[in-house]
Design a protein around this motif. Sequence first.
Motif, short mmCIF file in Angstrom:
data_model
loop_
_atom_site.label_atom_id
_atom_site.label_comp_id
_atom_site.label_asym_id
_atom_site.label_seq_id
_atom_site.Cartn_x
_atom_site.Cartn_y
_atom_site.Cartn_z
N GLY B 237 0.82 -1.21 0.00
CA GLY B 237 0.00 0.00 0.00
C GLY B 237 0.86 1.26 0.00
O GLY B 237 0.62 2.20 -0.78
N PHE B 238 1.90 1.28 0.85
CA PHE B 238 2.78 2.46 0.91
C PHE B 238 3.49 2.66 -0.43
O PHE B 238 3.65 3.78 -0.91
CB PHE B 238 3.81 2.31 2.04
N SER B 239 3.92 1.56 -1.05
CA SER B 239 4.62 1.66 -2.34
C SER B 239 3.67 2.23 -3.40
O SER B 239 4.06 3.08 -4.21
CB SER B 239 5.11 0.28 -2.80
N LEU B 240 2.43 1.78 -3.39
CA LEU B 240 1.44 2.30 -4.35
C LEU B 240 1.18 3.78 -4.09
O LEU B 240 1.13 4.58 -5.04
CB LEU B 240 0.12 1.50 -4.24
N MET B 241 1.04 4.17 -2.82
CA MET B 241 0.79 5.58 -2.50
C MET B 241 1.97 6.46 -2.92
O MET B 241 1.79 7.57 -3.41
CB MET B 241 0.47 5.75 -1.02
N ASP B 242 3.21 5.96 -2.73
CA ASP B 242 4.39 6.70 -3.21
C ASP B 242 4.28 6.94 -4.71
O ASP B 242 4.54 8.05 -5.20
CB ASP B 242 5.67 5.91 -2.91
N MET B 243 3.89 5.90 -5.43
CA MET B 243 3.78 6.03 -6.88
C MET B 243 2.66 7.00 -7.26
O MET B 243 2.77 7.73 -8.24
CB MET B 243 3.55 4.65 -7.53
N ALA B 244 1.59 7.00 -6.47
CA ALA B 244 0.49 7.94 -6.72
C ALA B 244 0.98 9.37 -6.49
O ALA B 244 0.71 10.28 -7.29
CB ALA B 244 -0.69 7.62 -5.82
N LYS B 245 1.72 9.57 -5.40
CA LYS B 245 2.20 10.92 -5.09
C LYS B 245 3.15 11.43 -6.15
O LYS B 245 3.24 12.63 -6.40
CB LYS B 245 2.85 10.93 -3.70
N GLY B 299 13.31 -9.52 2.33
CA GLY B 299 12.41 -8.77 1.46
C GLY B 299 12.23 -9.45 0.11
O GLY B 299 11.13 -9.49 -0.43
N GLN B 300 13.33 -10.01 -0.40
CA GLN B 300 13.28 -10.66 -1.70
C GLN B 300 12.28 -11.84 -1.70
O GLN B 300 11.43 -11.95 -2.58
CB GLN B 300 14.70 -11.17 -2.05
N ALA B 301 12.38 -12.68 -0.66
CA ALA B 301 11.49 -13.84 -0.58
C ALA B 301 10.03 -13.39 -0.46
O ALA B 301 9.14 -13.94 -1.12
CB ALA B 301 11.88 -14.72 0.60
N CYS B 302 9.80 -12.36 0.39
CA CYS B 302 8.43 -11.86 0.55
C CYS B 302 7.91 -11.28 -0.76
O CYS B 302 6.77 -11.52 -1.16
CB CYS B 302 8.37 -10.78 1.63
N MET B 303 8.76 -10.51 -1.41
CA MET B 303 8.36 -9.89 -2.67
C MET B 303 7.99 -10.95 -3.71
O MET B 303 6.95 -10.85 -4.37
CB MET B 303 9.52 -9.01 -3.18
N MET B 304 8.82 -12.00 -3.81
CA MET B 304 8.55 -13.05 -4.82
C MET B 304 7.22 -13.76 -4.52
O MET B 304 6.44 -14.04 -5.43
CB MET B 304 9.70 -14.07 -4.85
N HIS B 305 6.98 -14.05 -3.23
CA HIS B 305 5.73 -14.73 -2.86
C HIS B 305 4.51 -13.83 -3.11
O HIS B 305 3.50 -14.27 -3.64
CB HIS B 305 5.76 -15.17 -1.39
N ILE B 322 2.90 -1.39 -14.46
CA ILE B 322 3.46 -0.85 -13.22
C ILE B 322 4.10 -1.92 -12.33
O ILE B 322 4.75 -1.62 -11.33
CB ILE B 322 2.38 -0.11 -12.36
N ILE B 323 3.91 -3.19 -12.71
CA ILE B 323 4.28 -4.29 -11.81
C ILE B 323 5.76 -4.29 -11.43
O ILE B 323 6.11 -4.37 -10.24
CB ILE B 323 3.89 -5.65 -12.45
N ASP B 324 6.65 -4.21 -12.42
CA ASP B 324 8.08 -4.29 -12.10
C ASP B 324 8.50 -3.17 -11.14
O ASP B 324 9.16 -3.42 -10.14
CB ASP B 324 8.92 -4.23 -13.39
N GLU B 325 8.05 -1.94 -11.45
CA GLU B 325 8.44 -0.83 -10.60
C GLU B 325 7.84 -0.97 -9.19
O GLU B 325 8.51 -0.72 -8.19
CB GLU B 325 8.00 0.52 -11.21
N LEU B 326 6.59 -1.38 -9.14
CA LEU B 326 5.94 -1.53 -7.84
C LEU B 326 6.71 -2.51 -6.95
O LEU B 326 6.99 -2.21 -5.78
CB LEU B 326 4.50 -2.03 -8.04
N PHE B 327 7.07 -3.64 -7.51
CA PHE B 327 7.74 -4.63 -6.67
C PHE B 327 9.21 -4.27 -6.40
O PHE B 327 9.78 -4.68 -5.39
CB PHE B 327 7.57 -6.04 -7.24
N ASP B 328 9.81 -3.46 -7.28
CA ASP B 328 11.15 -2.91 -6.97
C ASP B 328 11.06 -2.01 -5.74
O ASP B 328 11.89 -2.08 -4.83
CB ASP B 328 11.68 -2.09 -8.15
N ARG B 329 10.03 -1.15 -5.72
CA ARG B 329 9.84 -0.24 -4.58
C ARG B 329 9.52 -1.06 -3.32
O ARG B 329 10.02 -0.75 -2.24
CB ARG B 329 8.69 0.73 -4.87
N PHE B 330 8.67 -2.05 -3.48
CA PHE B 330 8.33 -2.92 -2.36
C PHE B 330 9.60 -3.51 -1.76
O PHE B 330 9.83 -3.48 -0.55
CB PHE B 330 7.40 -4.04 -2.87
N LEU B 331 10.45 -4.04 -2.63
CA LEU B 331 11.67 -4.71 -2.18
C LEU B 331 12.59 -3.75 -1.45
O LEU B 331 13.16 -4.08 -0.40
CB LEU B 331 12.39 -5.31 -3.41
#
Lengths: 359, 359
Positions: B237-245, B299-305, B322-331
């Motif tokens: 959610g935080f990663s998505l909000m960052d991207m929104a901002k 973080g990597q394992a969580c991100m992949m799952h 947006i998927i690649d960028e979102l999960f990069d930010r997540f990681l």
Amino acid sequence: MRNSSVTEPDSHPMNAGDGNYSYHKNSYFQKAATSVTKEKIDEAIATVLDITRFSTEALASFTIADLGCSVGPNTFIVVQNIIEAVRCKYGSQVPDFQVFFNDHTANDFNTLFTSFPPEKNYYAAGVPGSFHGRLFPESSLHFVHSSYAIHWLSRVPKELLDEGSPAWNKGRIHYTSAPENVGDAYKSQFAKDMRDFFNARGKEIVSGGLMALIMPGTQDGVPHSQVPSGVNYDLLGFSLMDMAKEGIIRESDVDSFNLPVYAPTPQEMTELVNANGCFGIERMELTAPRSKIKGLIDGQACMMHLRAGMEGIISKHFGSEIIDELFDRFLKKADDEFAERLEASFQNSTQLLVVLKRK
Amino acid sequence: MRNSSVTEPDSHPMNAGDGNYSYHKNSYFQKAATSVTKEKIDEAIATVLDITRFSTEALASFTIADLGCSVGPNTFIVVQNIIEAVRCKYGSQVPDFQVFFNDHTANDFNTLFTSFPPEKNYYAAGVPGSFHGRLFPESSLHFVHSSYAIHWLSRVPKELLDEGSPAWNKGRIHYTSAPENVGDAYKSQFAKDMRDFFNARGKEIVSGGLMALIMPGTQDGVPHSQVPSGVNYDLLGFSLMDMAKEGIIRESDVDSFNLPVYAPTPQEMTELVNANGCFGIERMELTAPRSKIKGLIDGQACMMHLRAGMEGIISKHFGSEIIDELFDRFLKKADDEFAERLEASFQNSTQLLVVLKRK
């Protein structure tokens, strides 16, 4: 417990998806077959089926399997017919229907599942695997149906590929228009496959259960080159040989390619059923599908149907790059030299219906 | 006969195939869950199961269903464990096993079917459809298993999208770190889904049959933001909000996106089971999966799952670009600010095991 892990025989799925050349859109000849046999299956259910022979326990649901179902829509029509015939006879005595849709593991089950009719009134399951082996627990099926599936052999008879054998099938792709030895090799493989098939179904179908098999059949005395599949296979073989002669494909690749499909006579099927011993024969008859196919049967229709059913196996052997040209040549031949022979062939009785009852 | 044609609820299949981001390759957290519960399921079979309660007829085969099976391999391991436990207790009294693998119609059944273990010793079938409705005939199942599936809601509670509602979930994608009204809307949808689920299973499971449910659960008094899924959803959610901002996605799209997953407390599940009335509770317990997951949880394992499980639903809403960028930010967030909170969260008891017996 049985081990169902035997290696799966050769599988040649129909064209997947719902594109122009898909089996989904090009299987209305097979659908016509369905309408020929519908009334006969209805009649068998009305006269031969006796659910009081099944225990009350087993009849919590009536279990149907369609073997070699492909991706629809024909399988849905057939299944609905069977259910209506059973409900017509027994009404609410049969509370639930469970239907098992079977085909090879390589079949496109995703397309099958997304094509289920929205109004279906049965519980559905997909069962991947070869019907030449066991697919279901013992005594778990009440009605088995299979249309245009058991004529596929589990493998090409190996003699066809052996240059030293009298059954070497040089320059042809089927036993149509071939020497007797070639036909014998096909016949012998079909007999072995049917032994496996009847052994498995004998275990799986409850006593009193029915099995309806629809497939291409051969009338004694009518050469295979005069029936629709034979004309089509000749056309396909000749088109391939033309391409080989022009150097587009290798002749040795044509020599080593054989369509693994066989159309038995009623006499052969009778012997195979009796040799197994588990089933009584309720019906065994050849009919002509022509009258039920609406509209023109022309080269185009034959080409589309043949392509939907055979593109997979041809691509695997020759590569997918030859497909368009091959079927263009097929179409040209079908419309030019073979138009009359093709139309005439559909007048012959070539559809075999077998209705069996588990003893 | 029941009509099983009700419109299928929302489905969010796990990533198909067997690529880097596939569920097939990124489901070893769920596999660890399996190993935590294996011994408990074994024990339930050893102590609670009594096949003499089933009629002889029904025991021609022992029928197992795995609901929400996805594409494997976890489902195969679980099923094998159940079969071994039953055979260990009853030996050849149970002749055949038939296993139904269920998931939404959009699940990749083709991958599931081609991944069957070659040595499988059961008859397998795939059953497409929502487990919030009926899938099987009456009294046709002996053992039902479902792991990490029933926490998926059939739909996002509609109040979350309503600006006028106190449950409007602006700027968040889940009830983690949200006001109580949001959690209540989730809770109420989950209760409705479980009513449908237990009603259907109550019909399908034979008297004396067992059902084992494994899912994310919540311990009374532990905020959801301190359990693994909560941390992950906050991070997402935080990663998505960052991207929104930053104007990469629209904030209103984040407002209208909510993950339809819910983790109940044991108390809630107990009430839901009792309200249905068909089942007795044999086990209801929360455990911590951490000790069973081998190696680092980073973080990597969580991100992949998370990506294997959620890429589908996120792409559908925001677009796949947006998927690649979102999960990069997540990681990045997971490895920087959230590393400790993430590791600590796995120490909490968050895996709910429920074993029920059909009365």
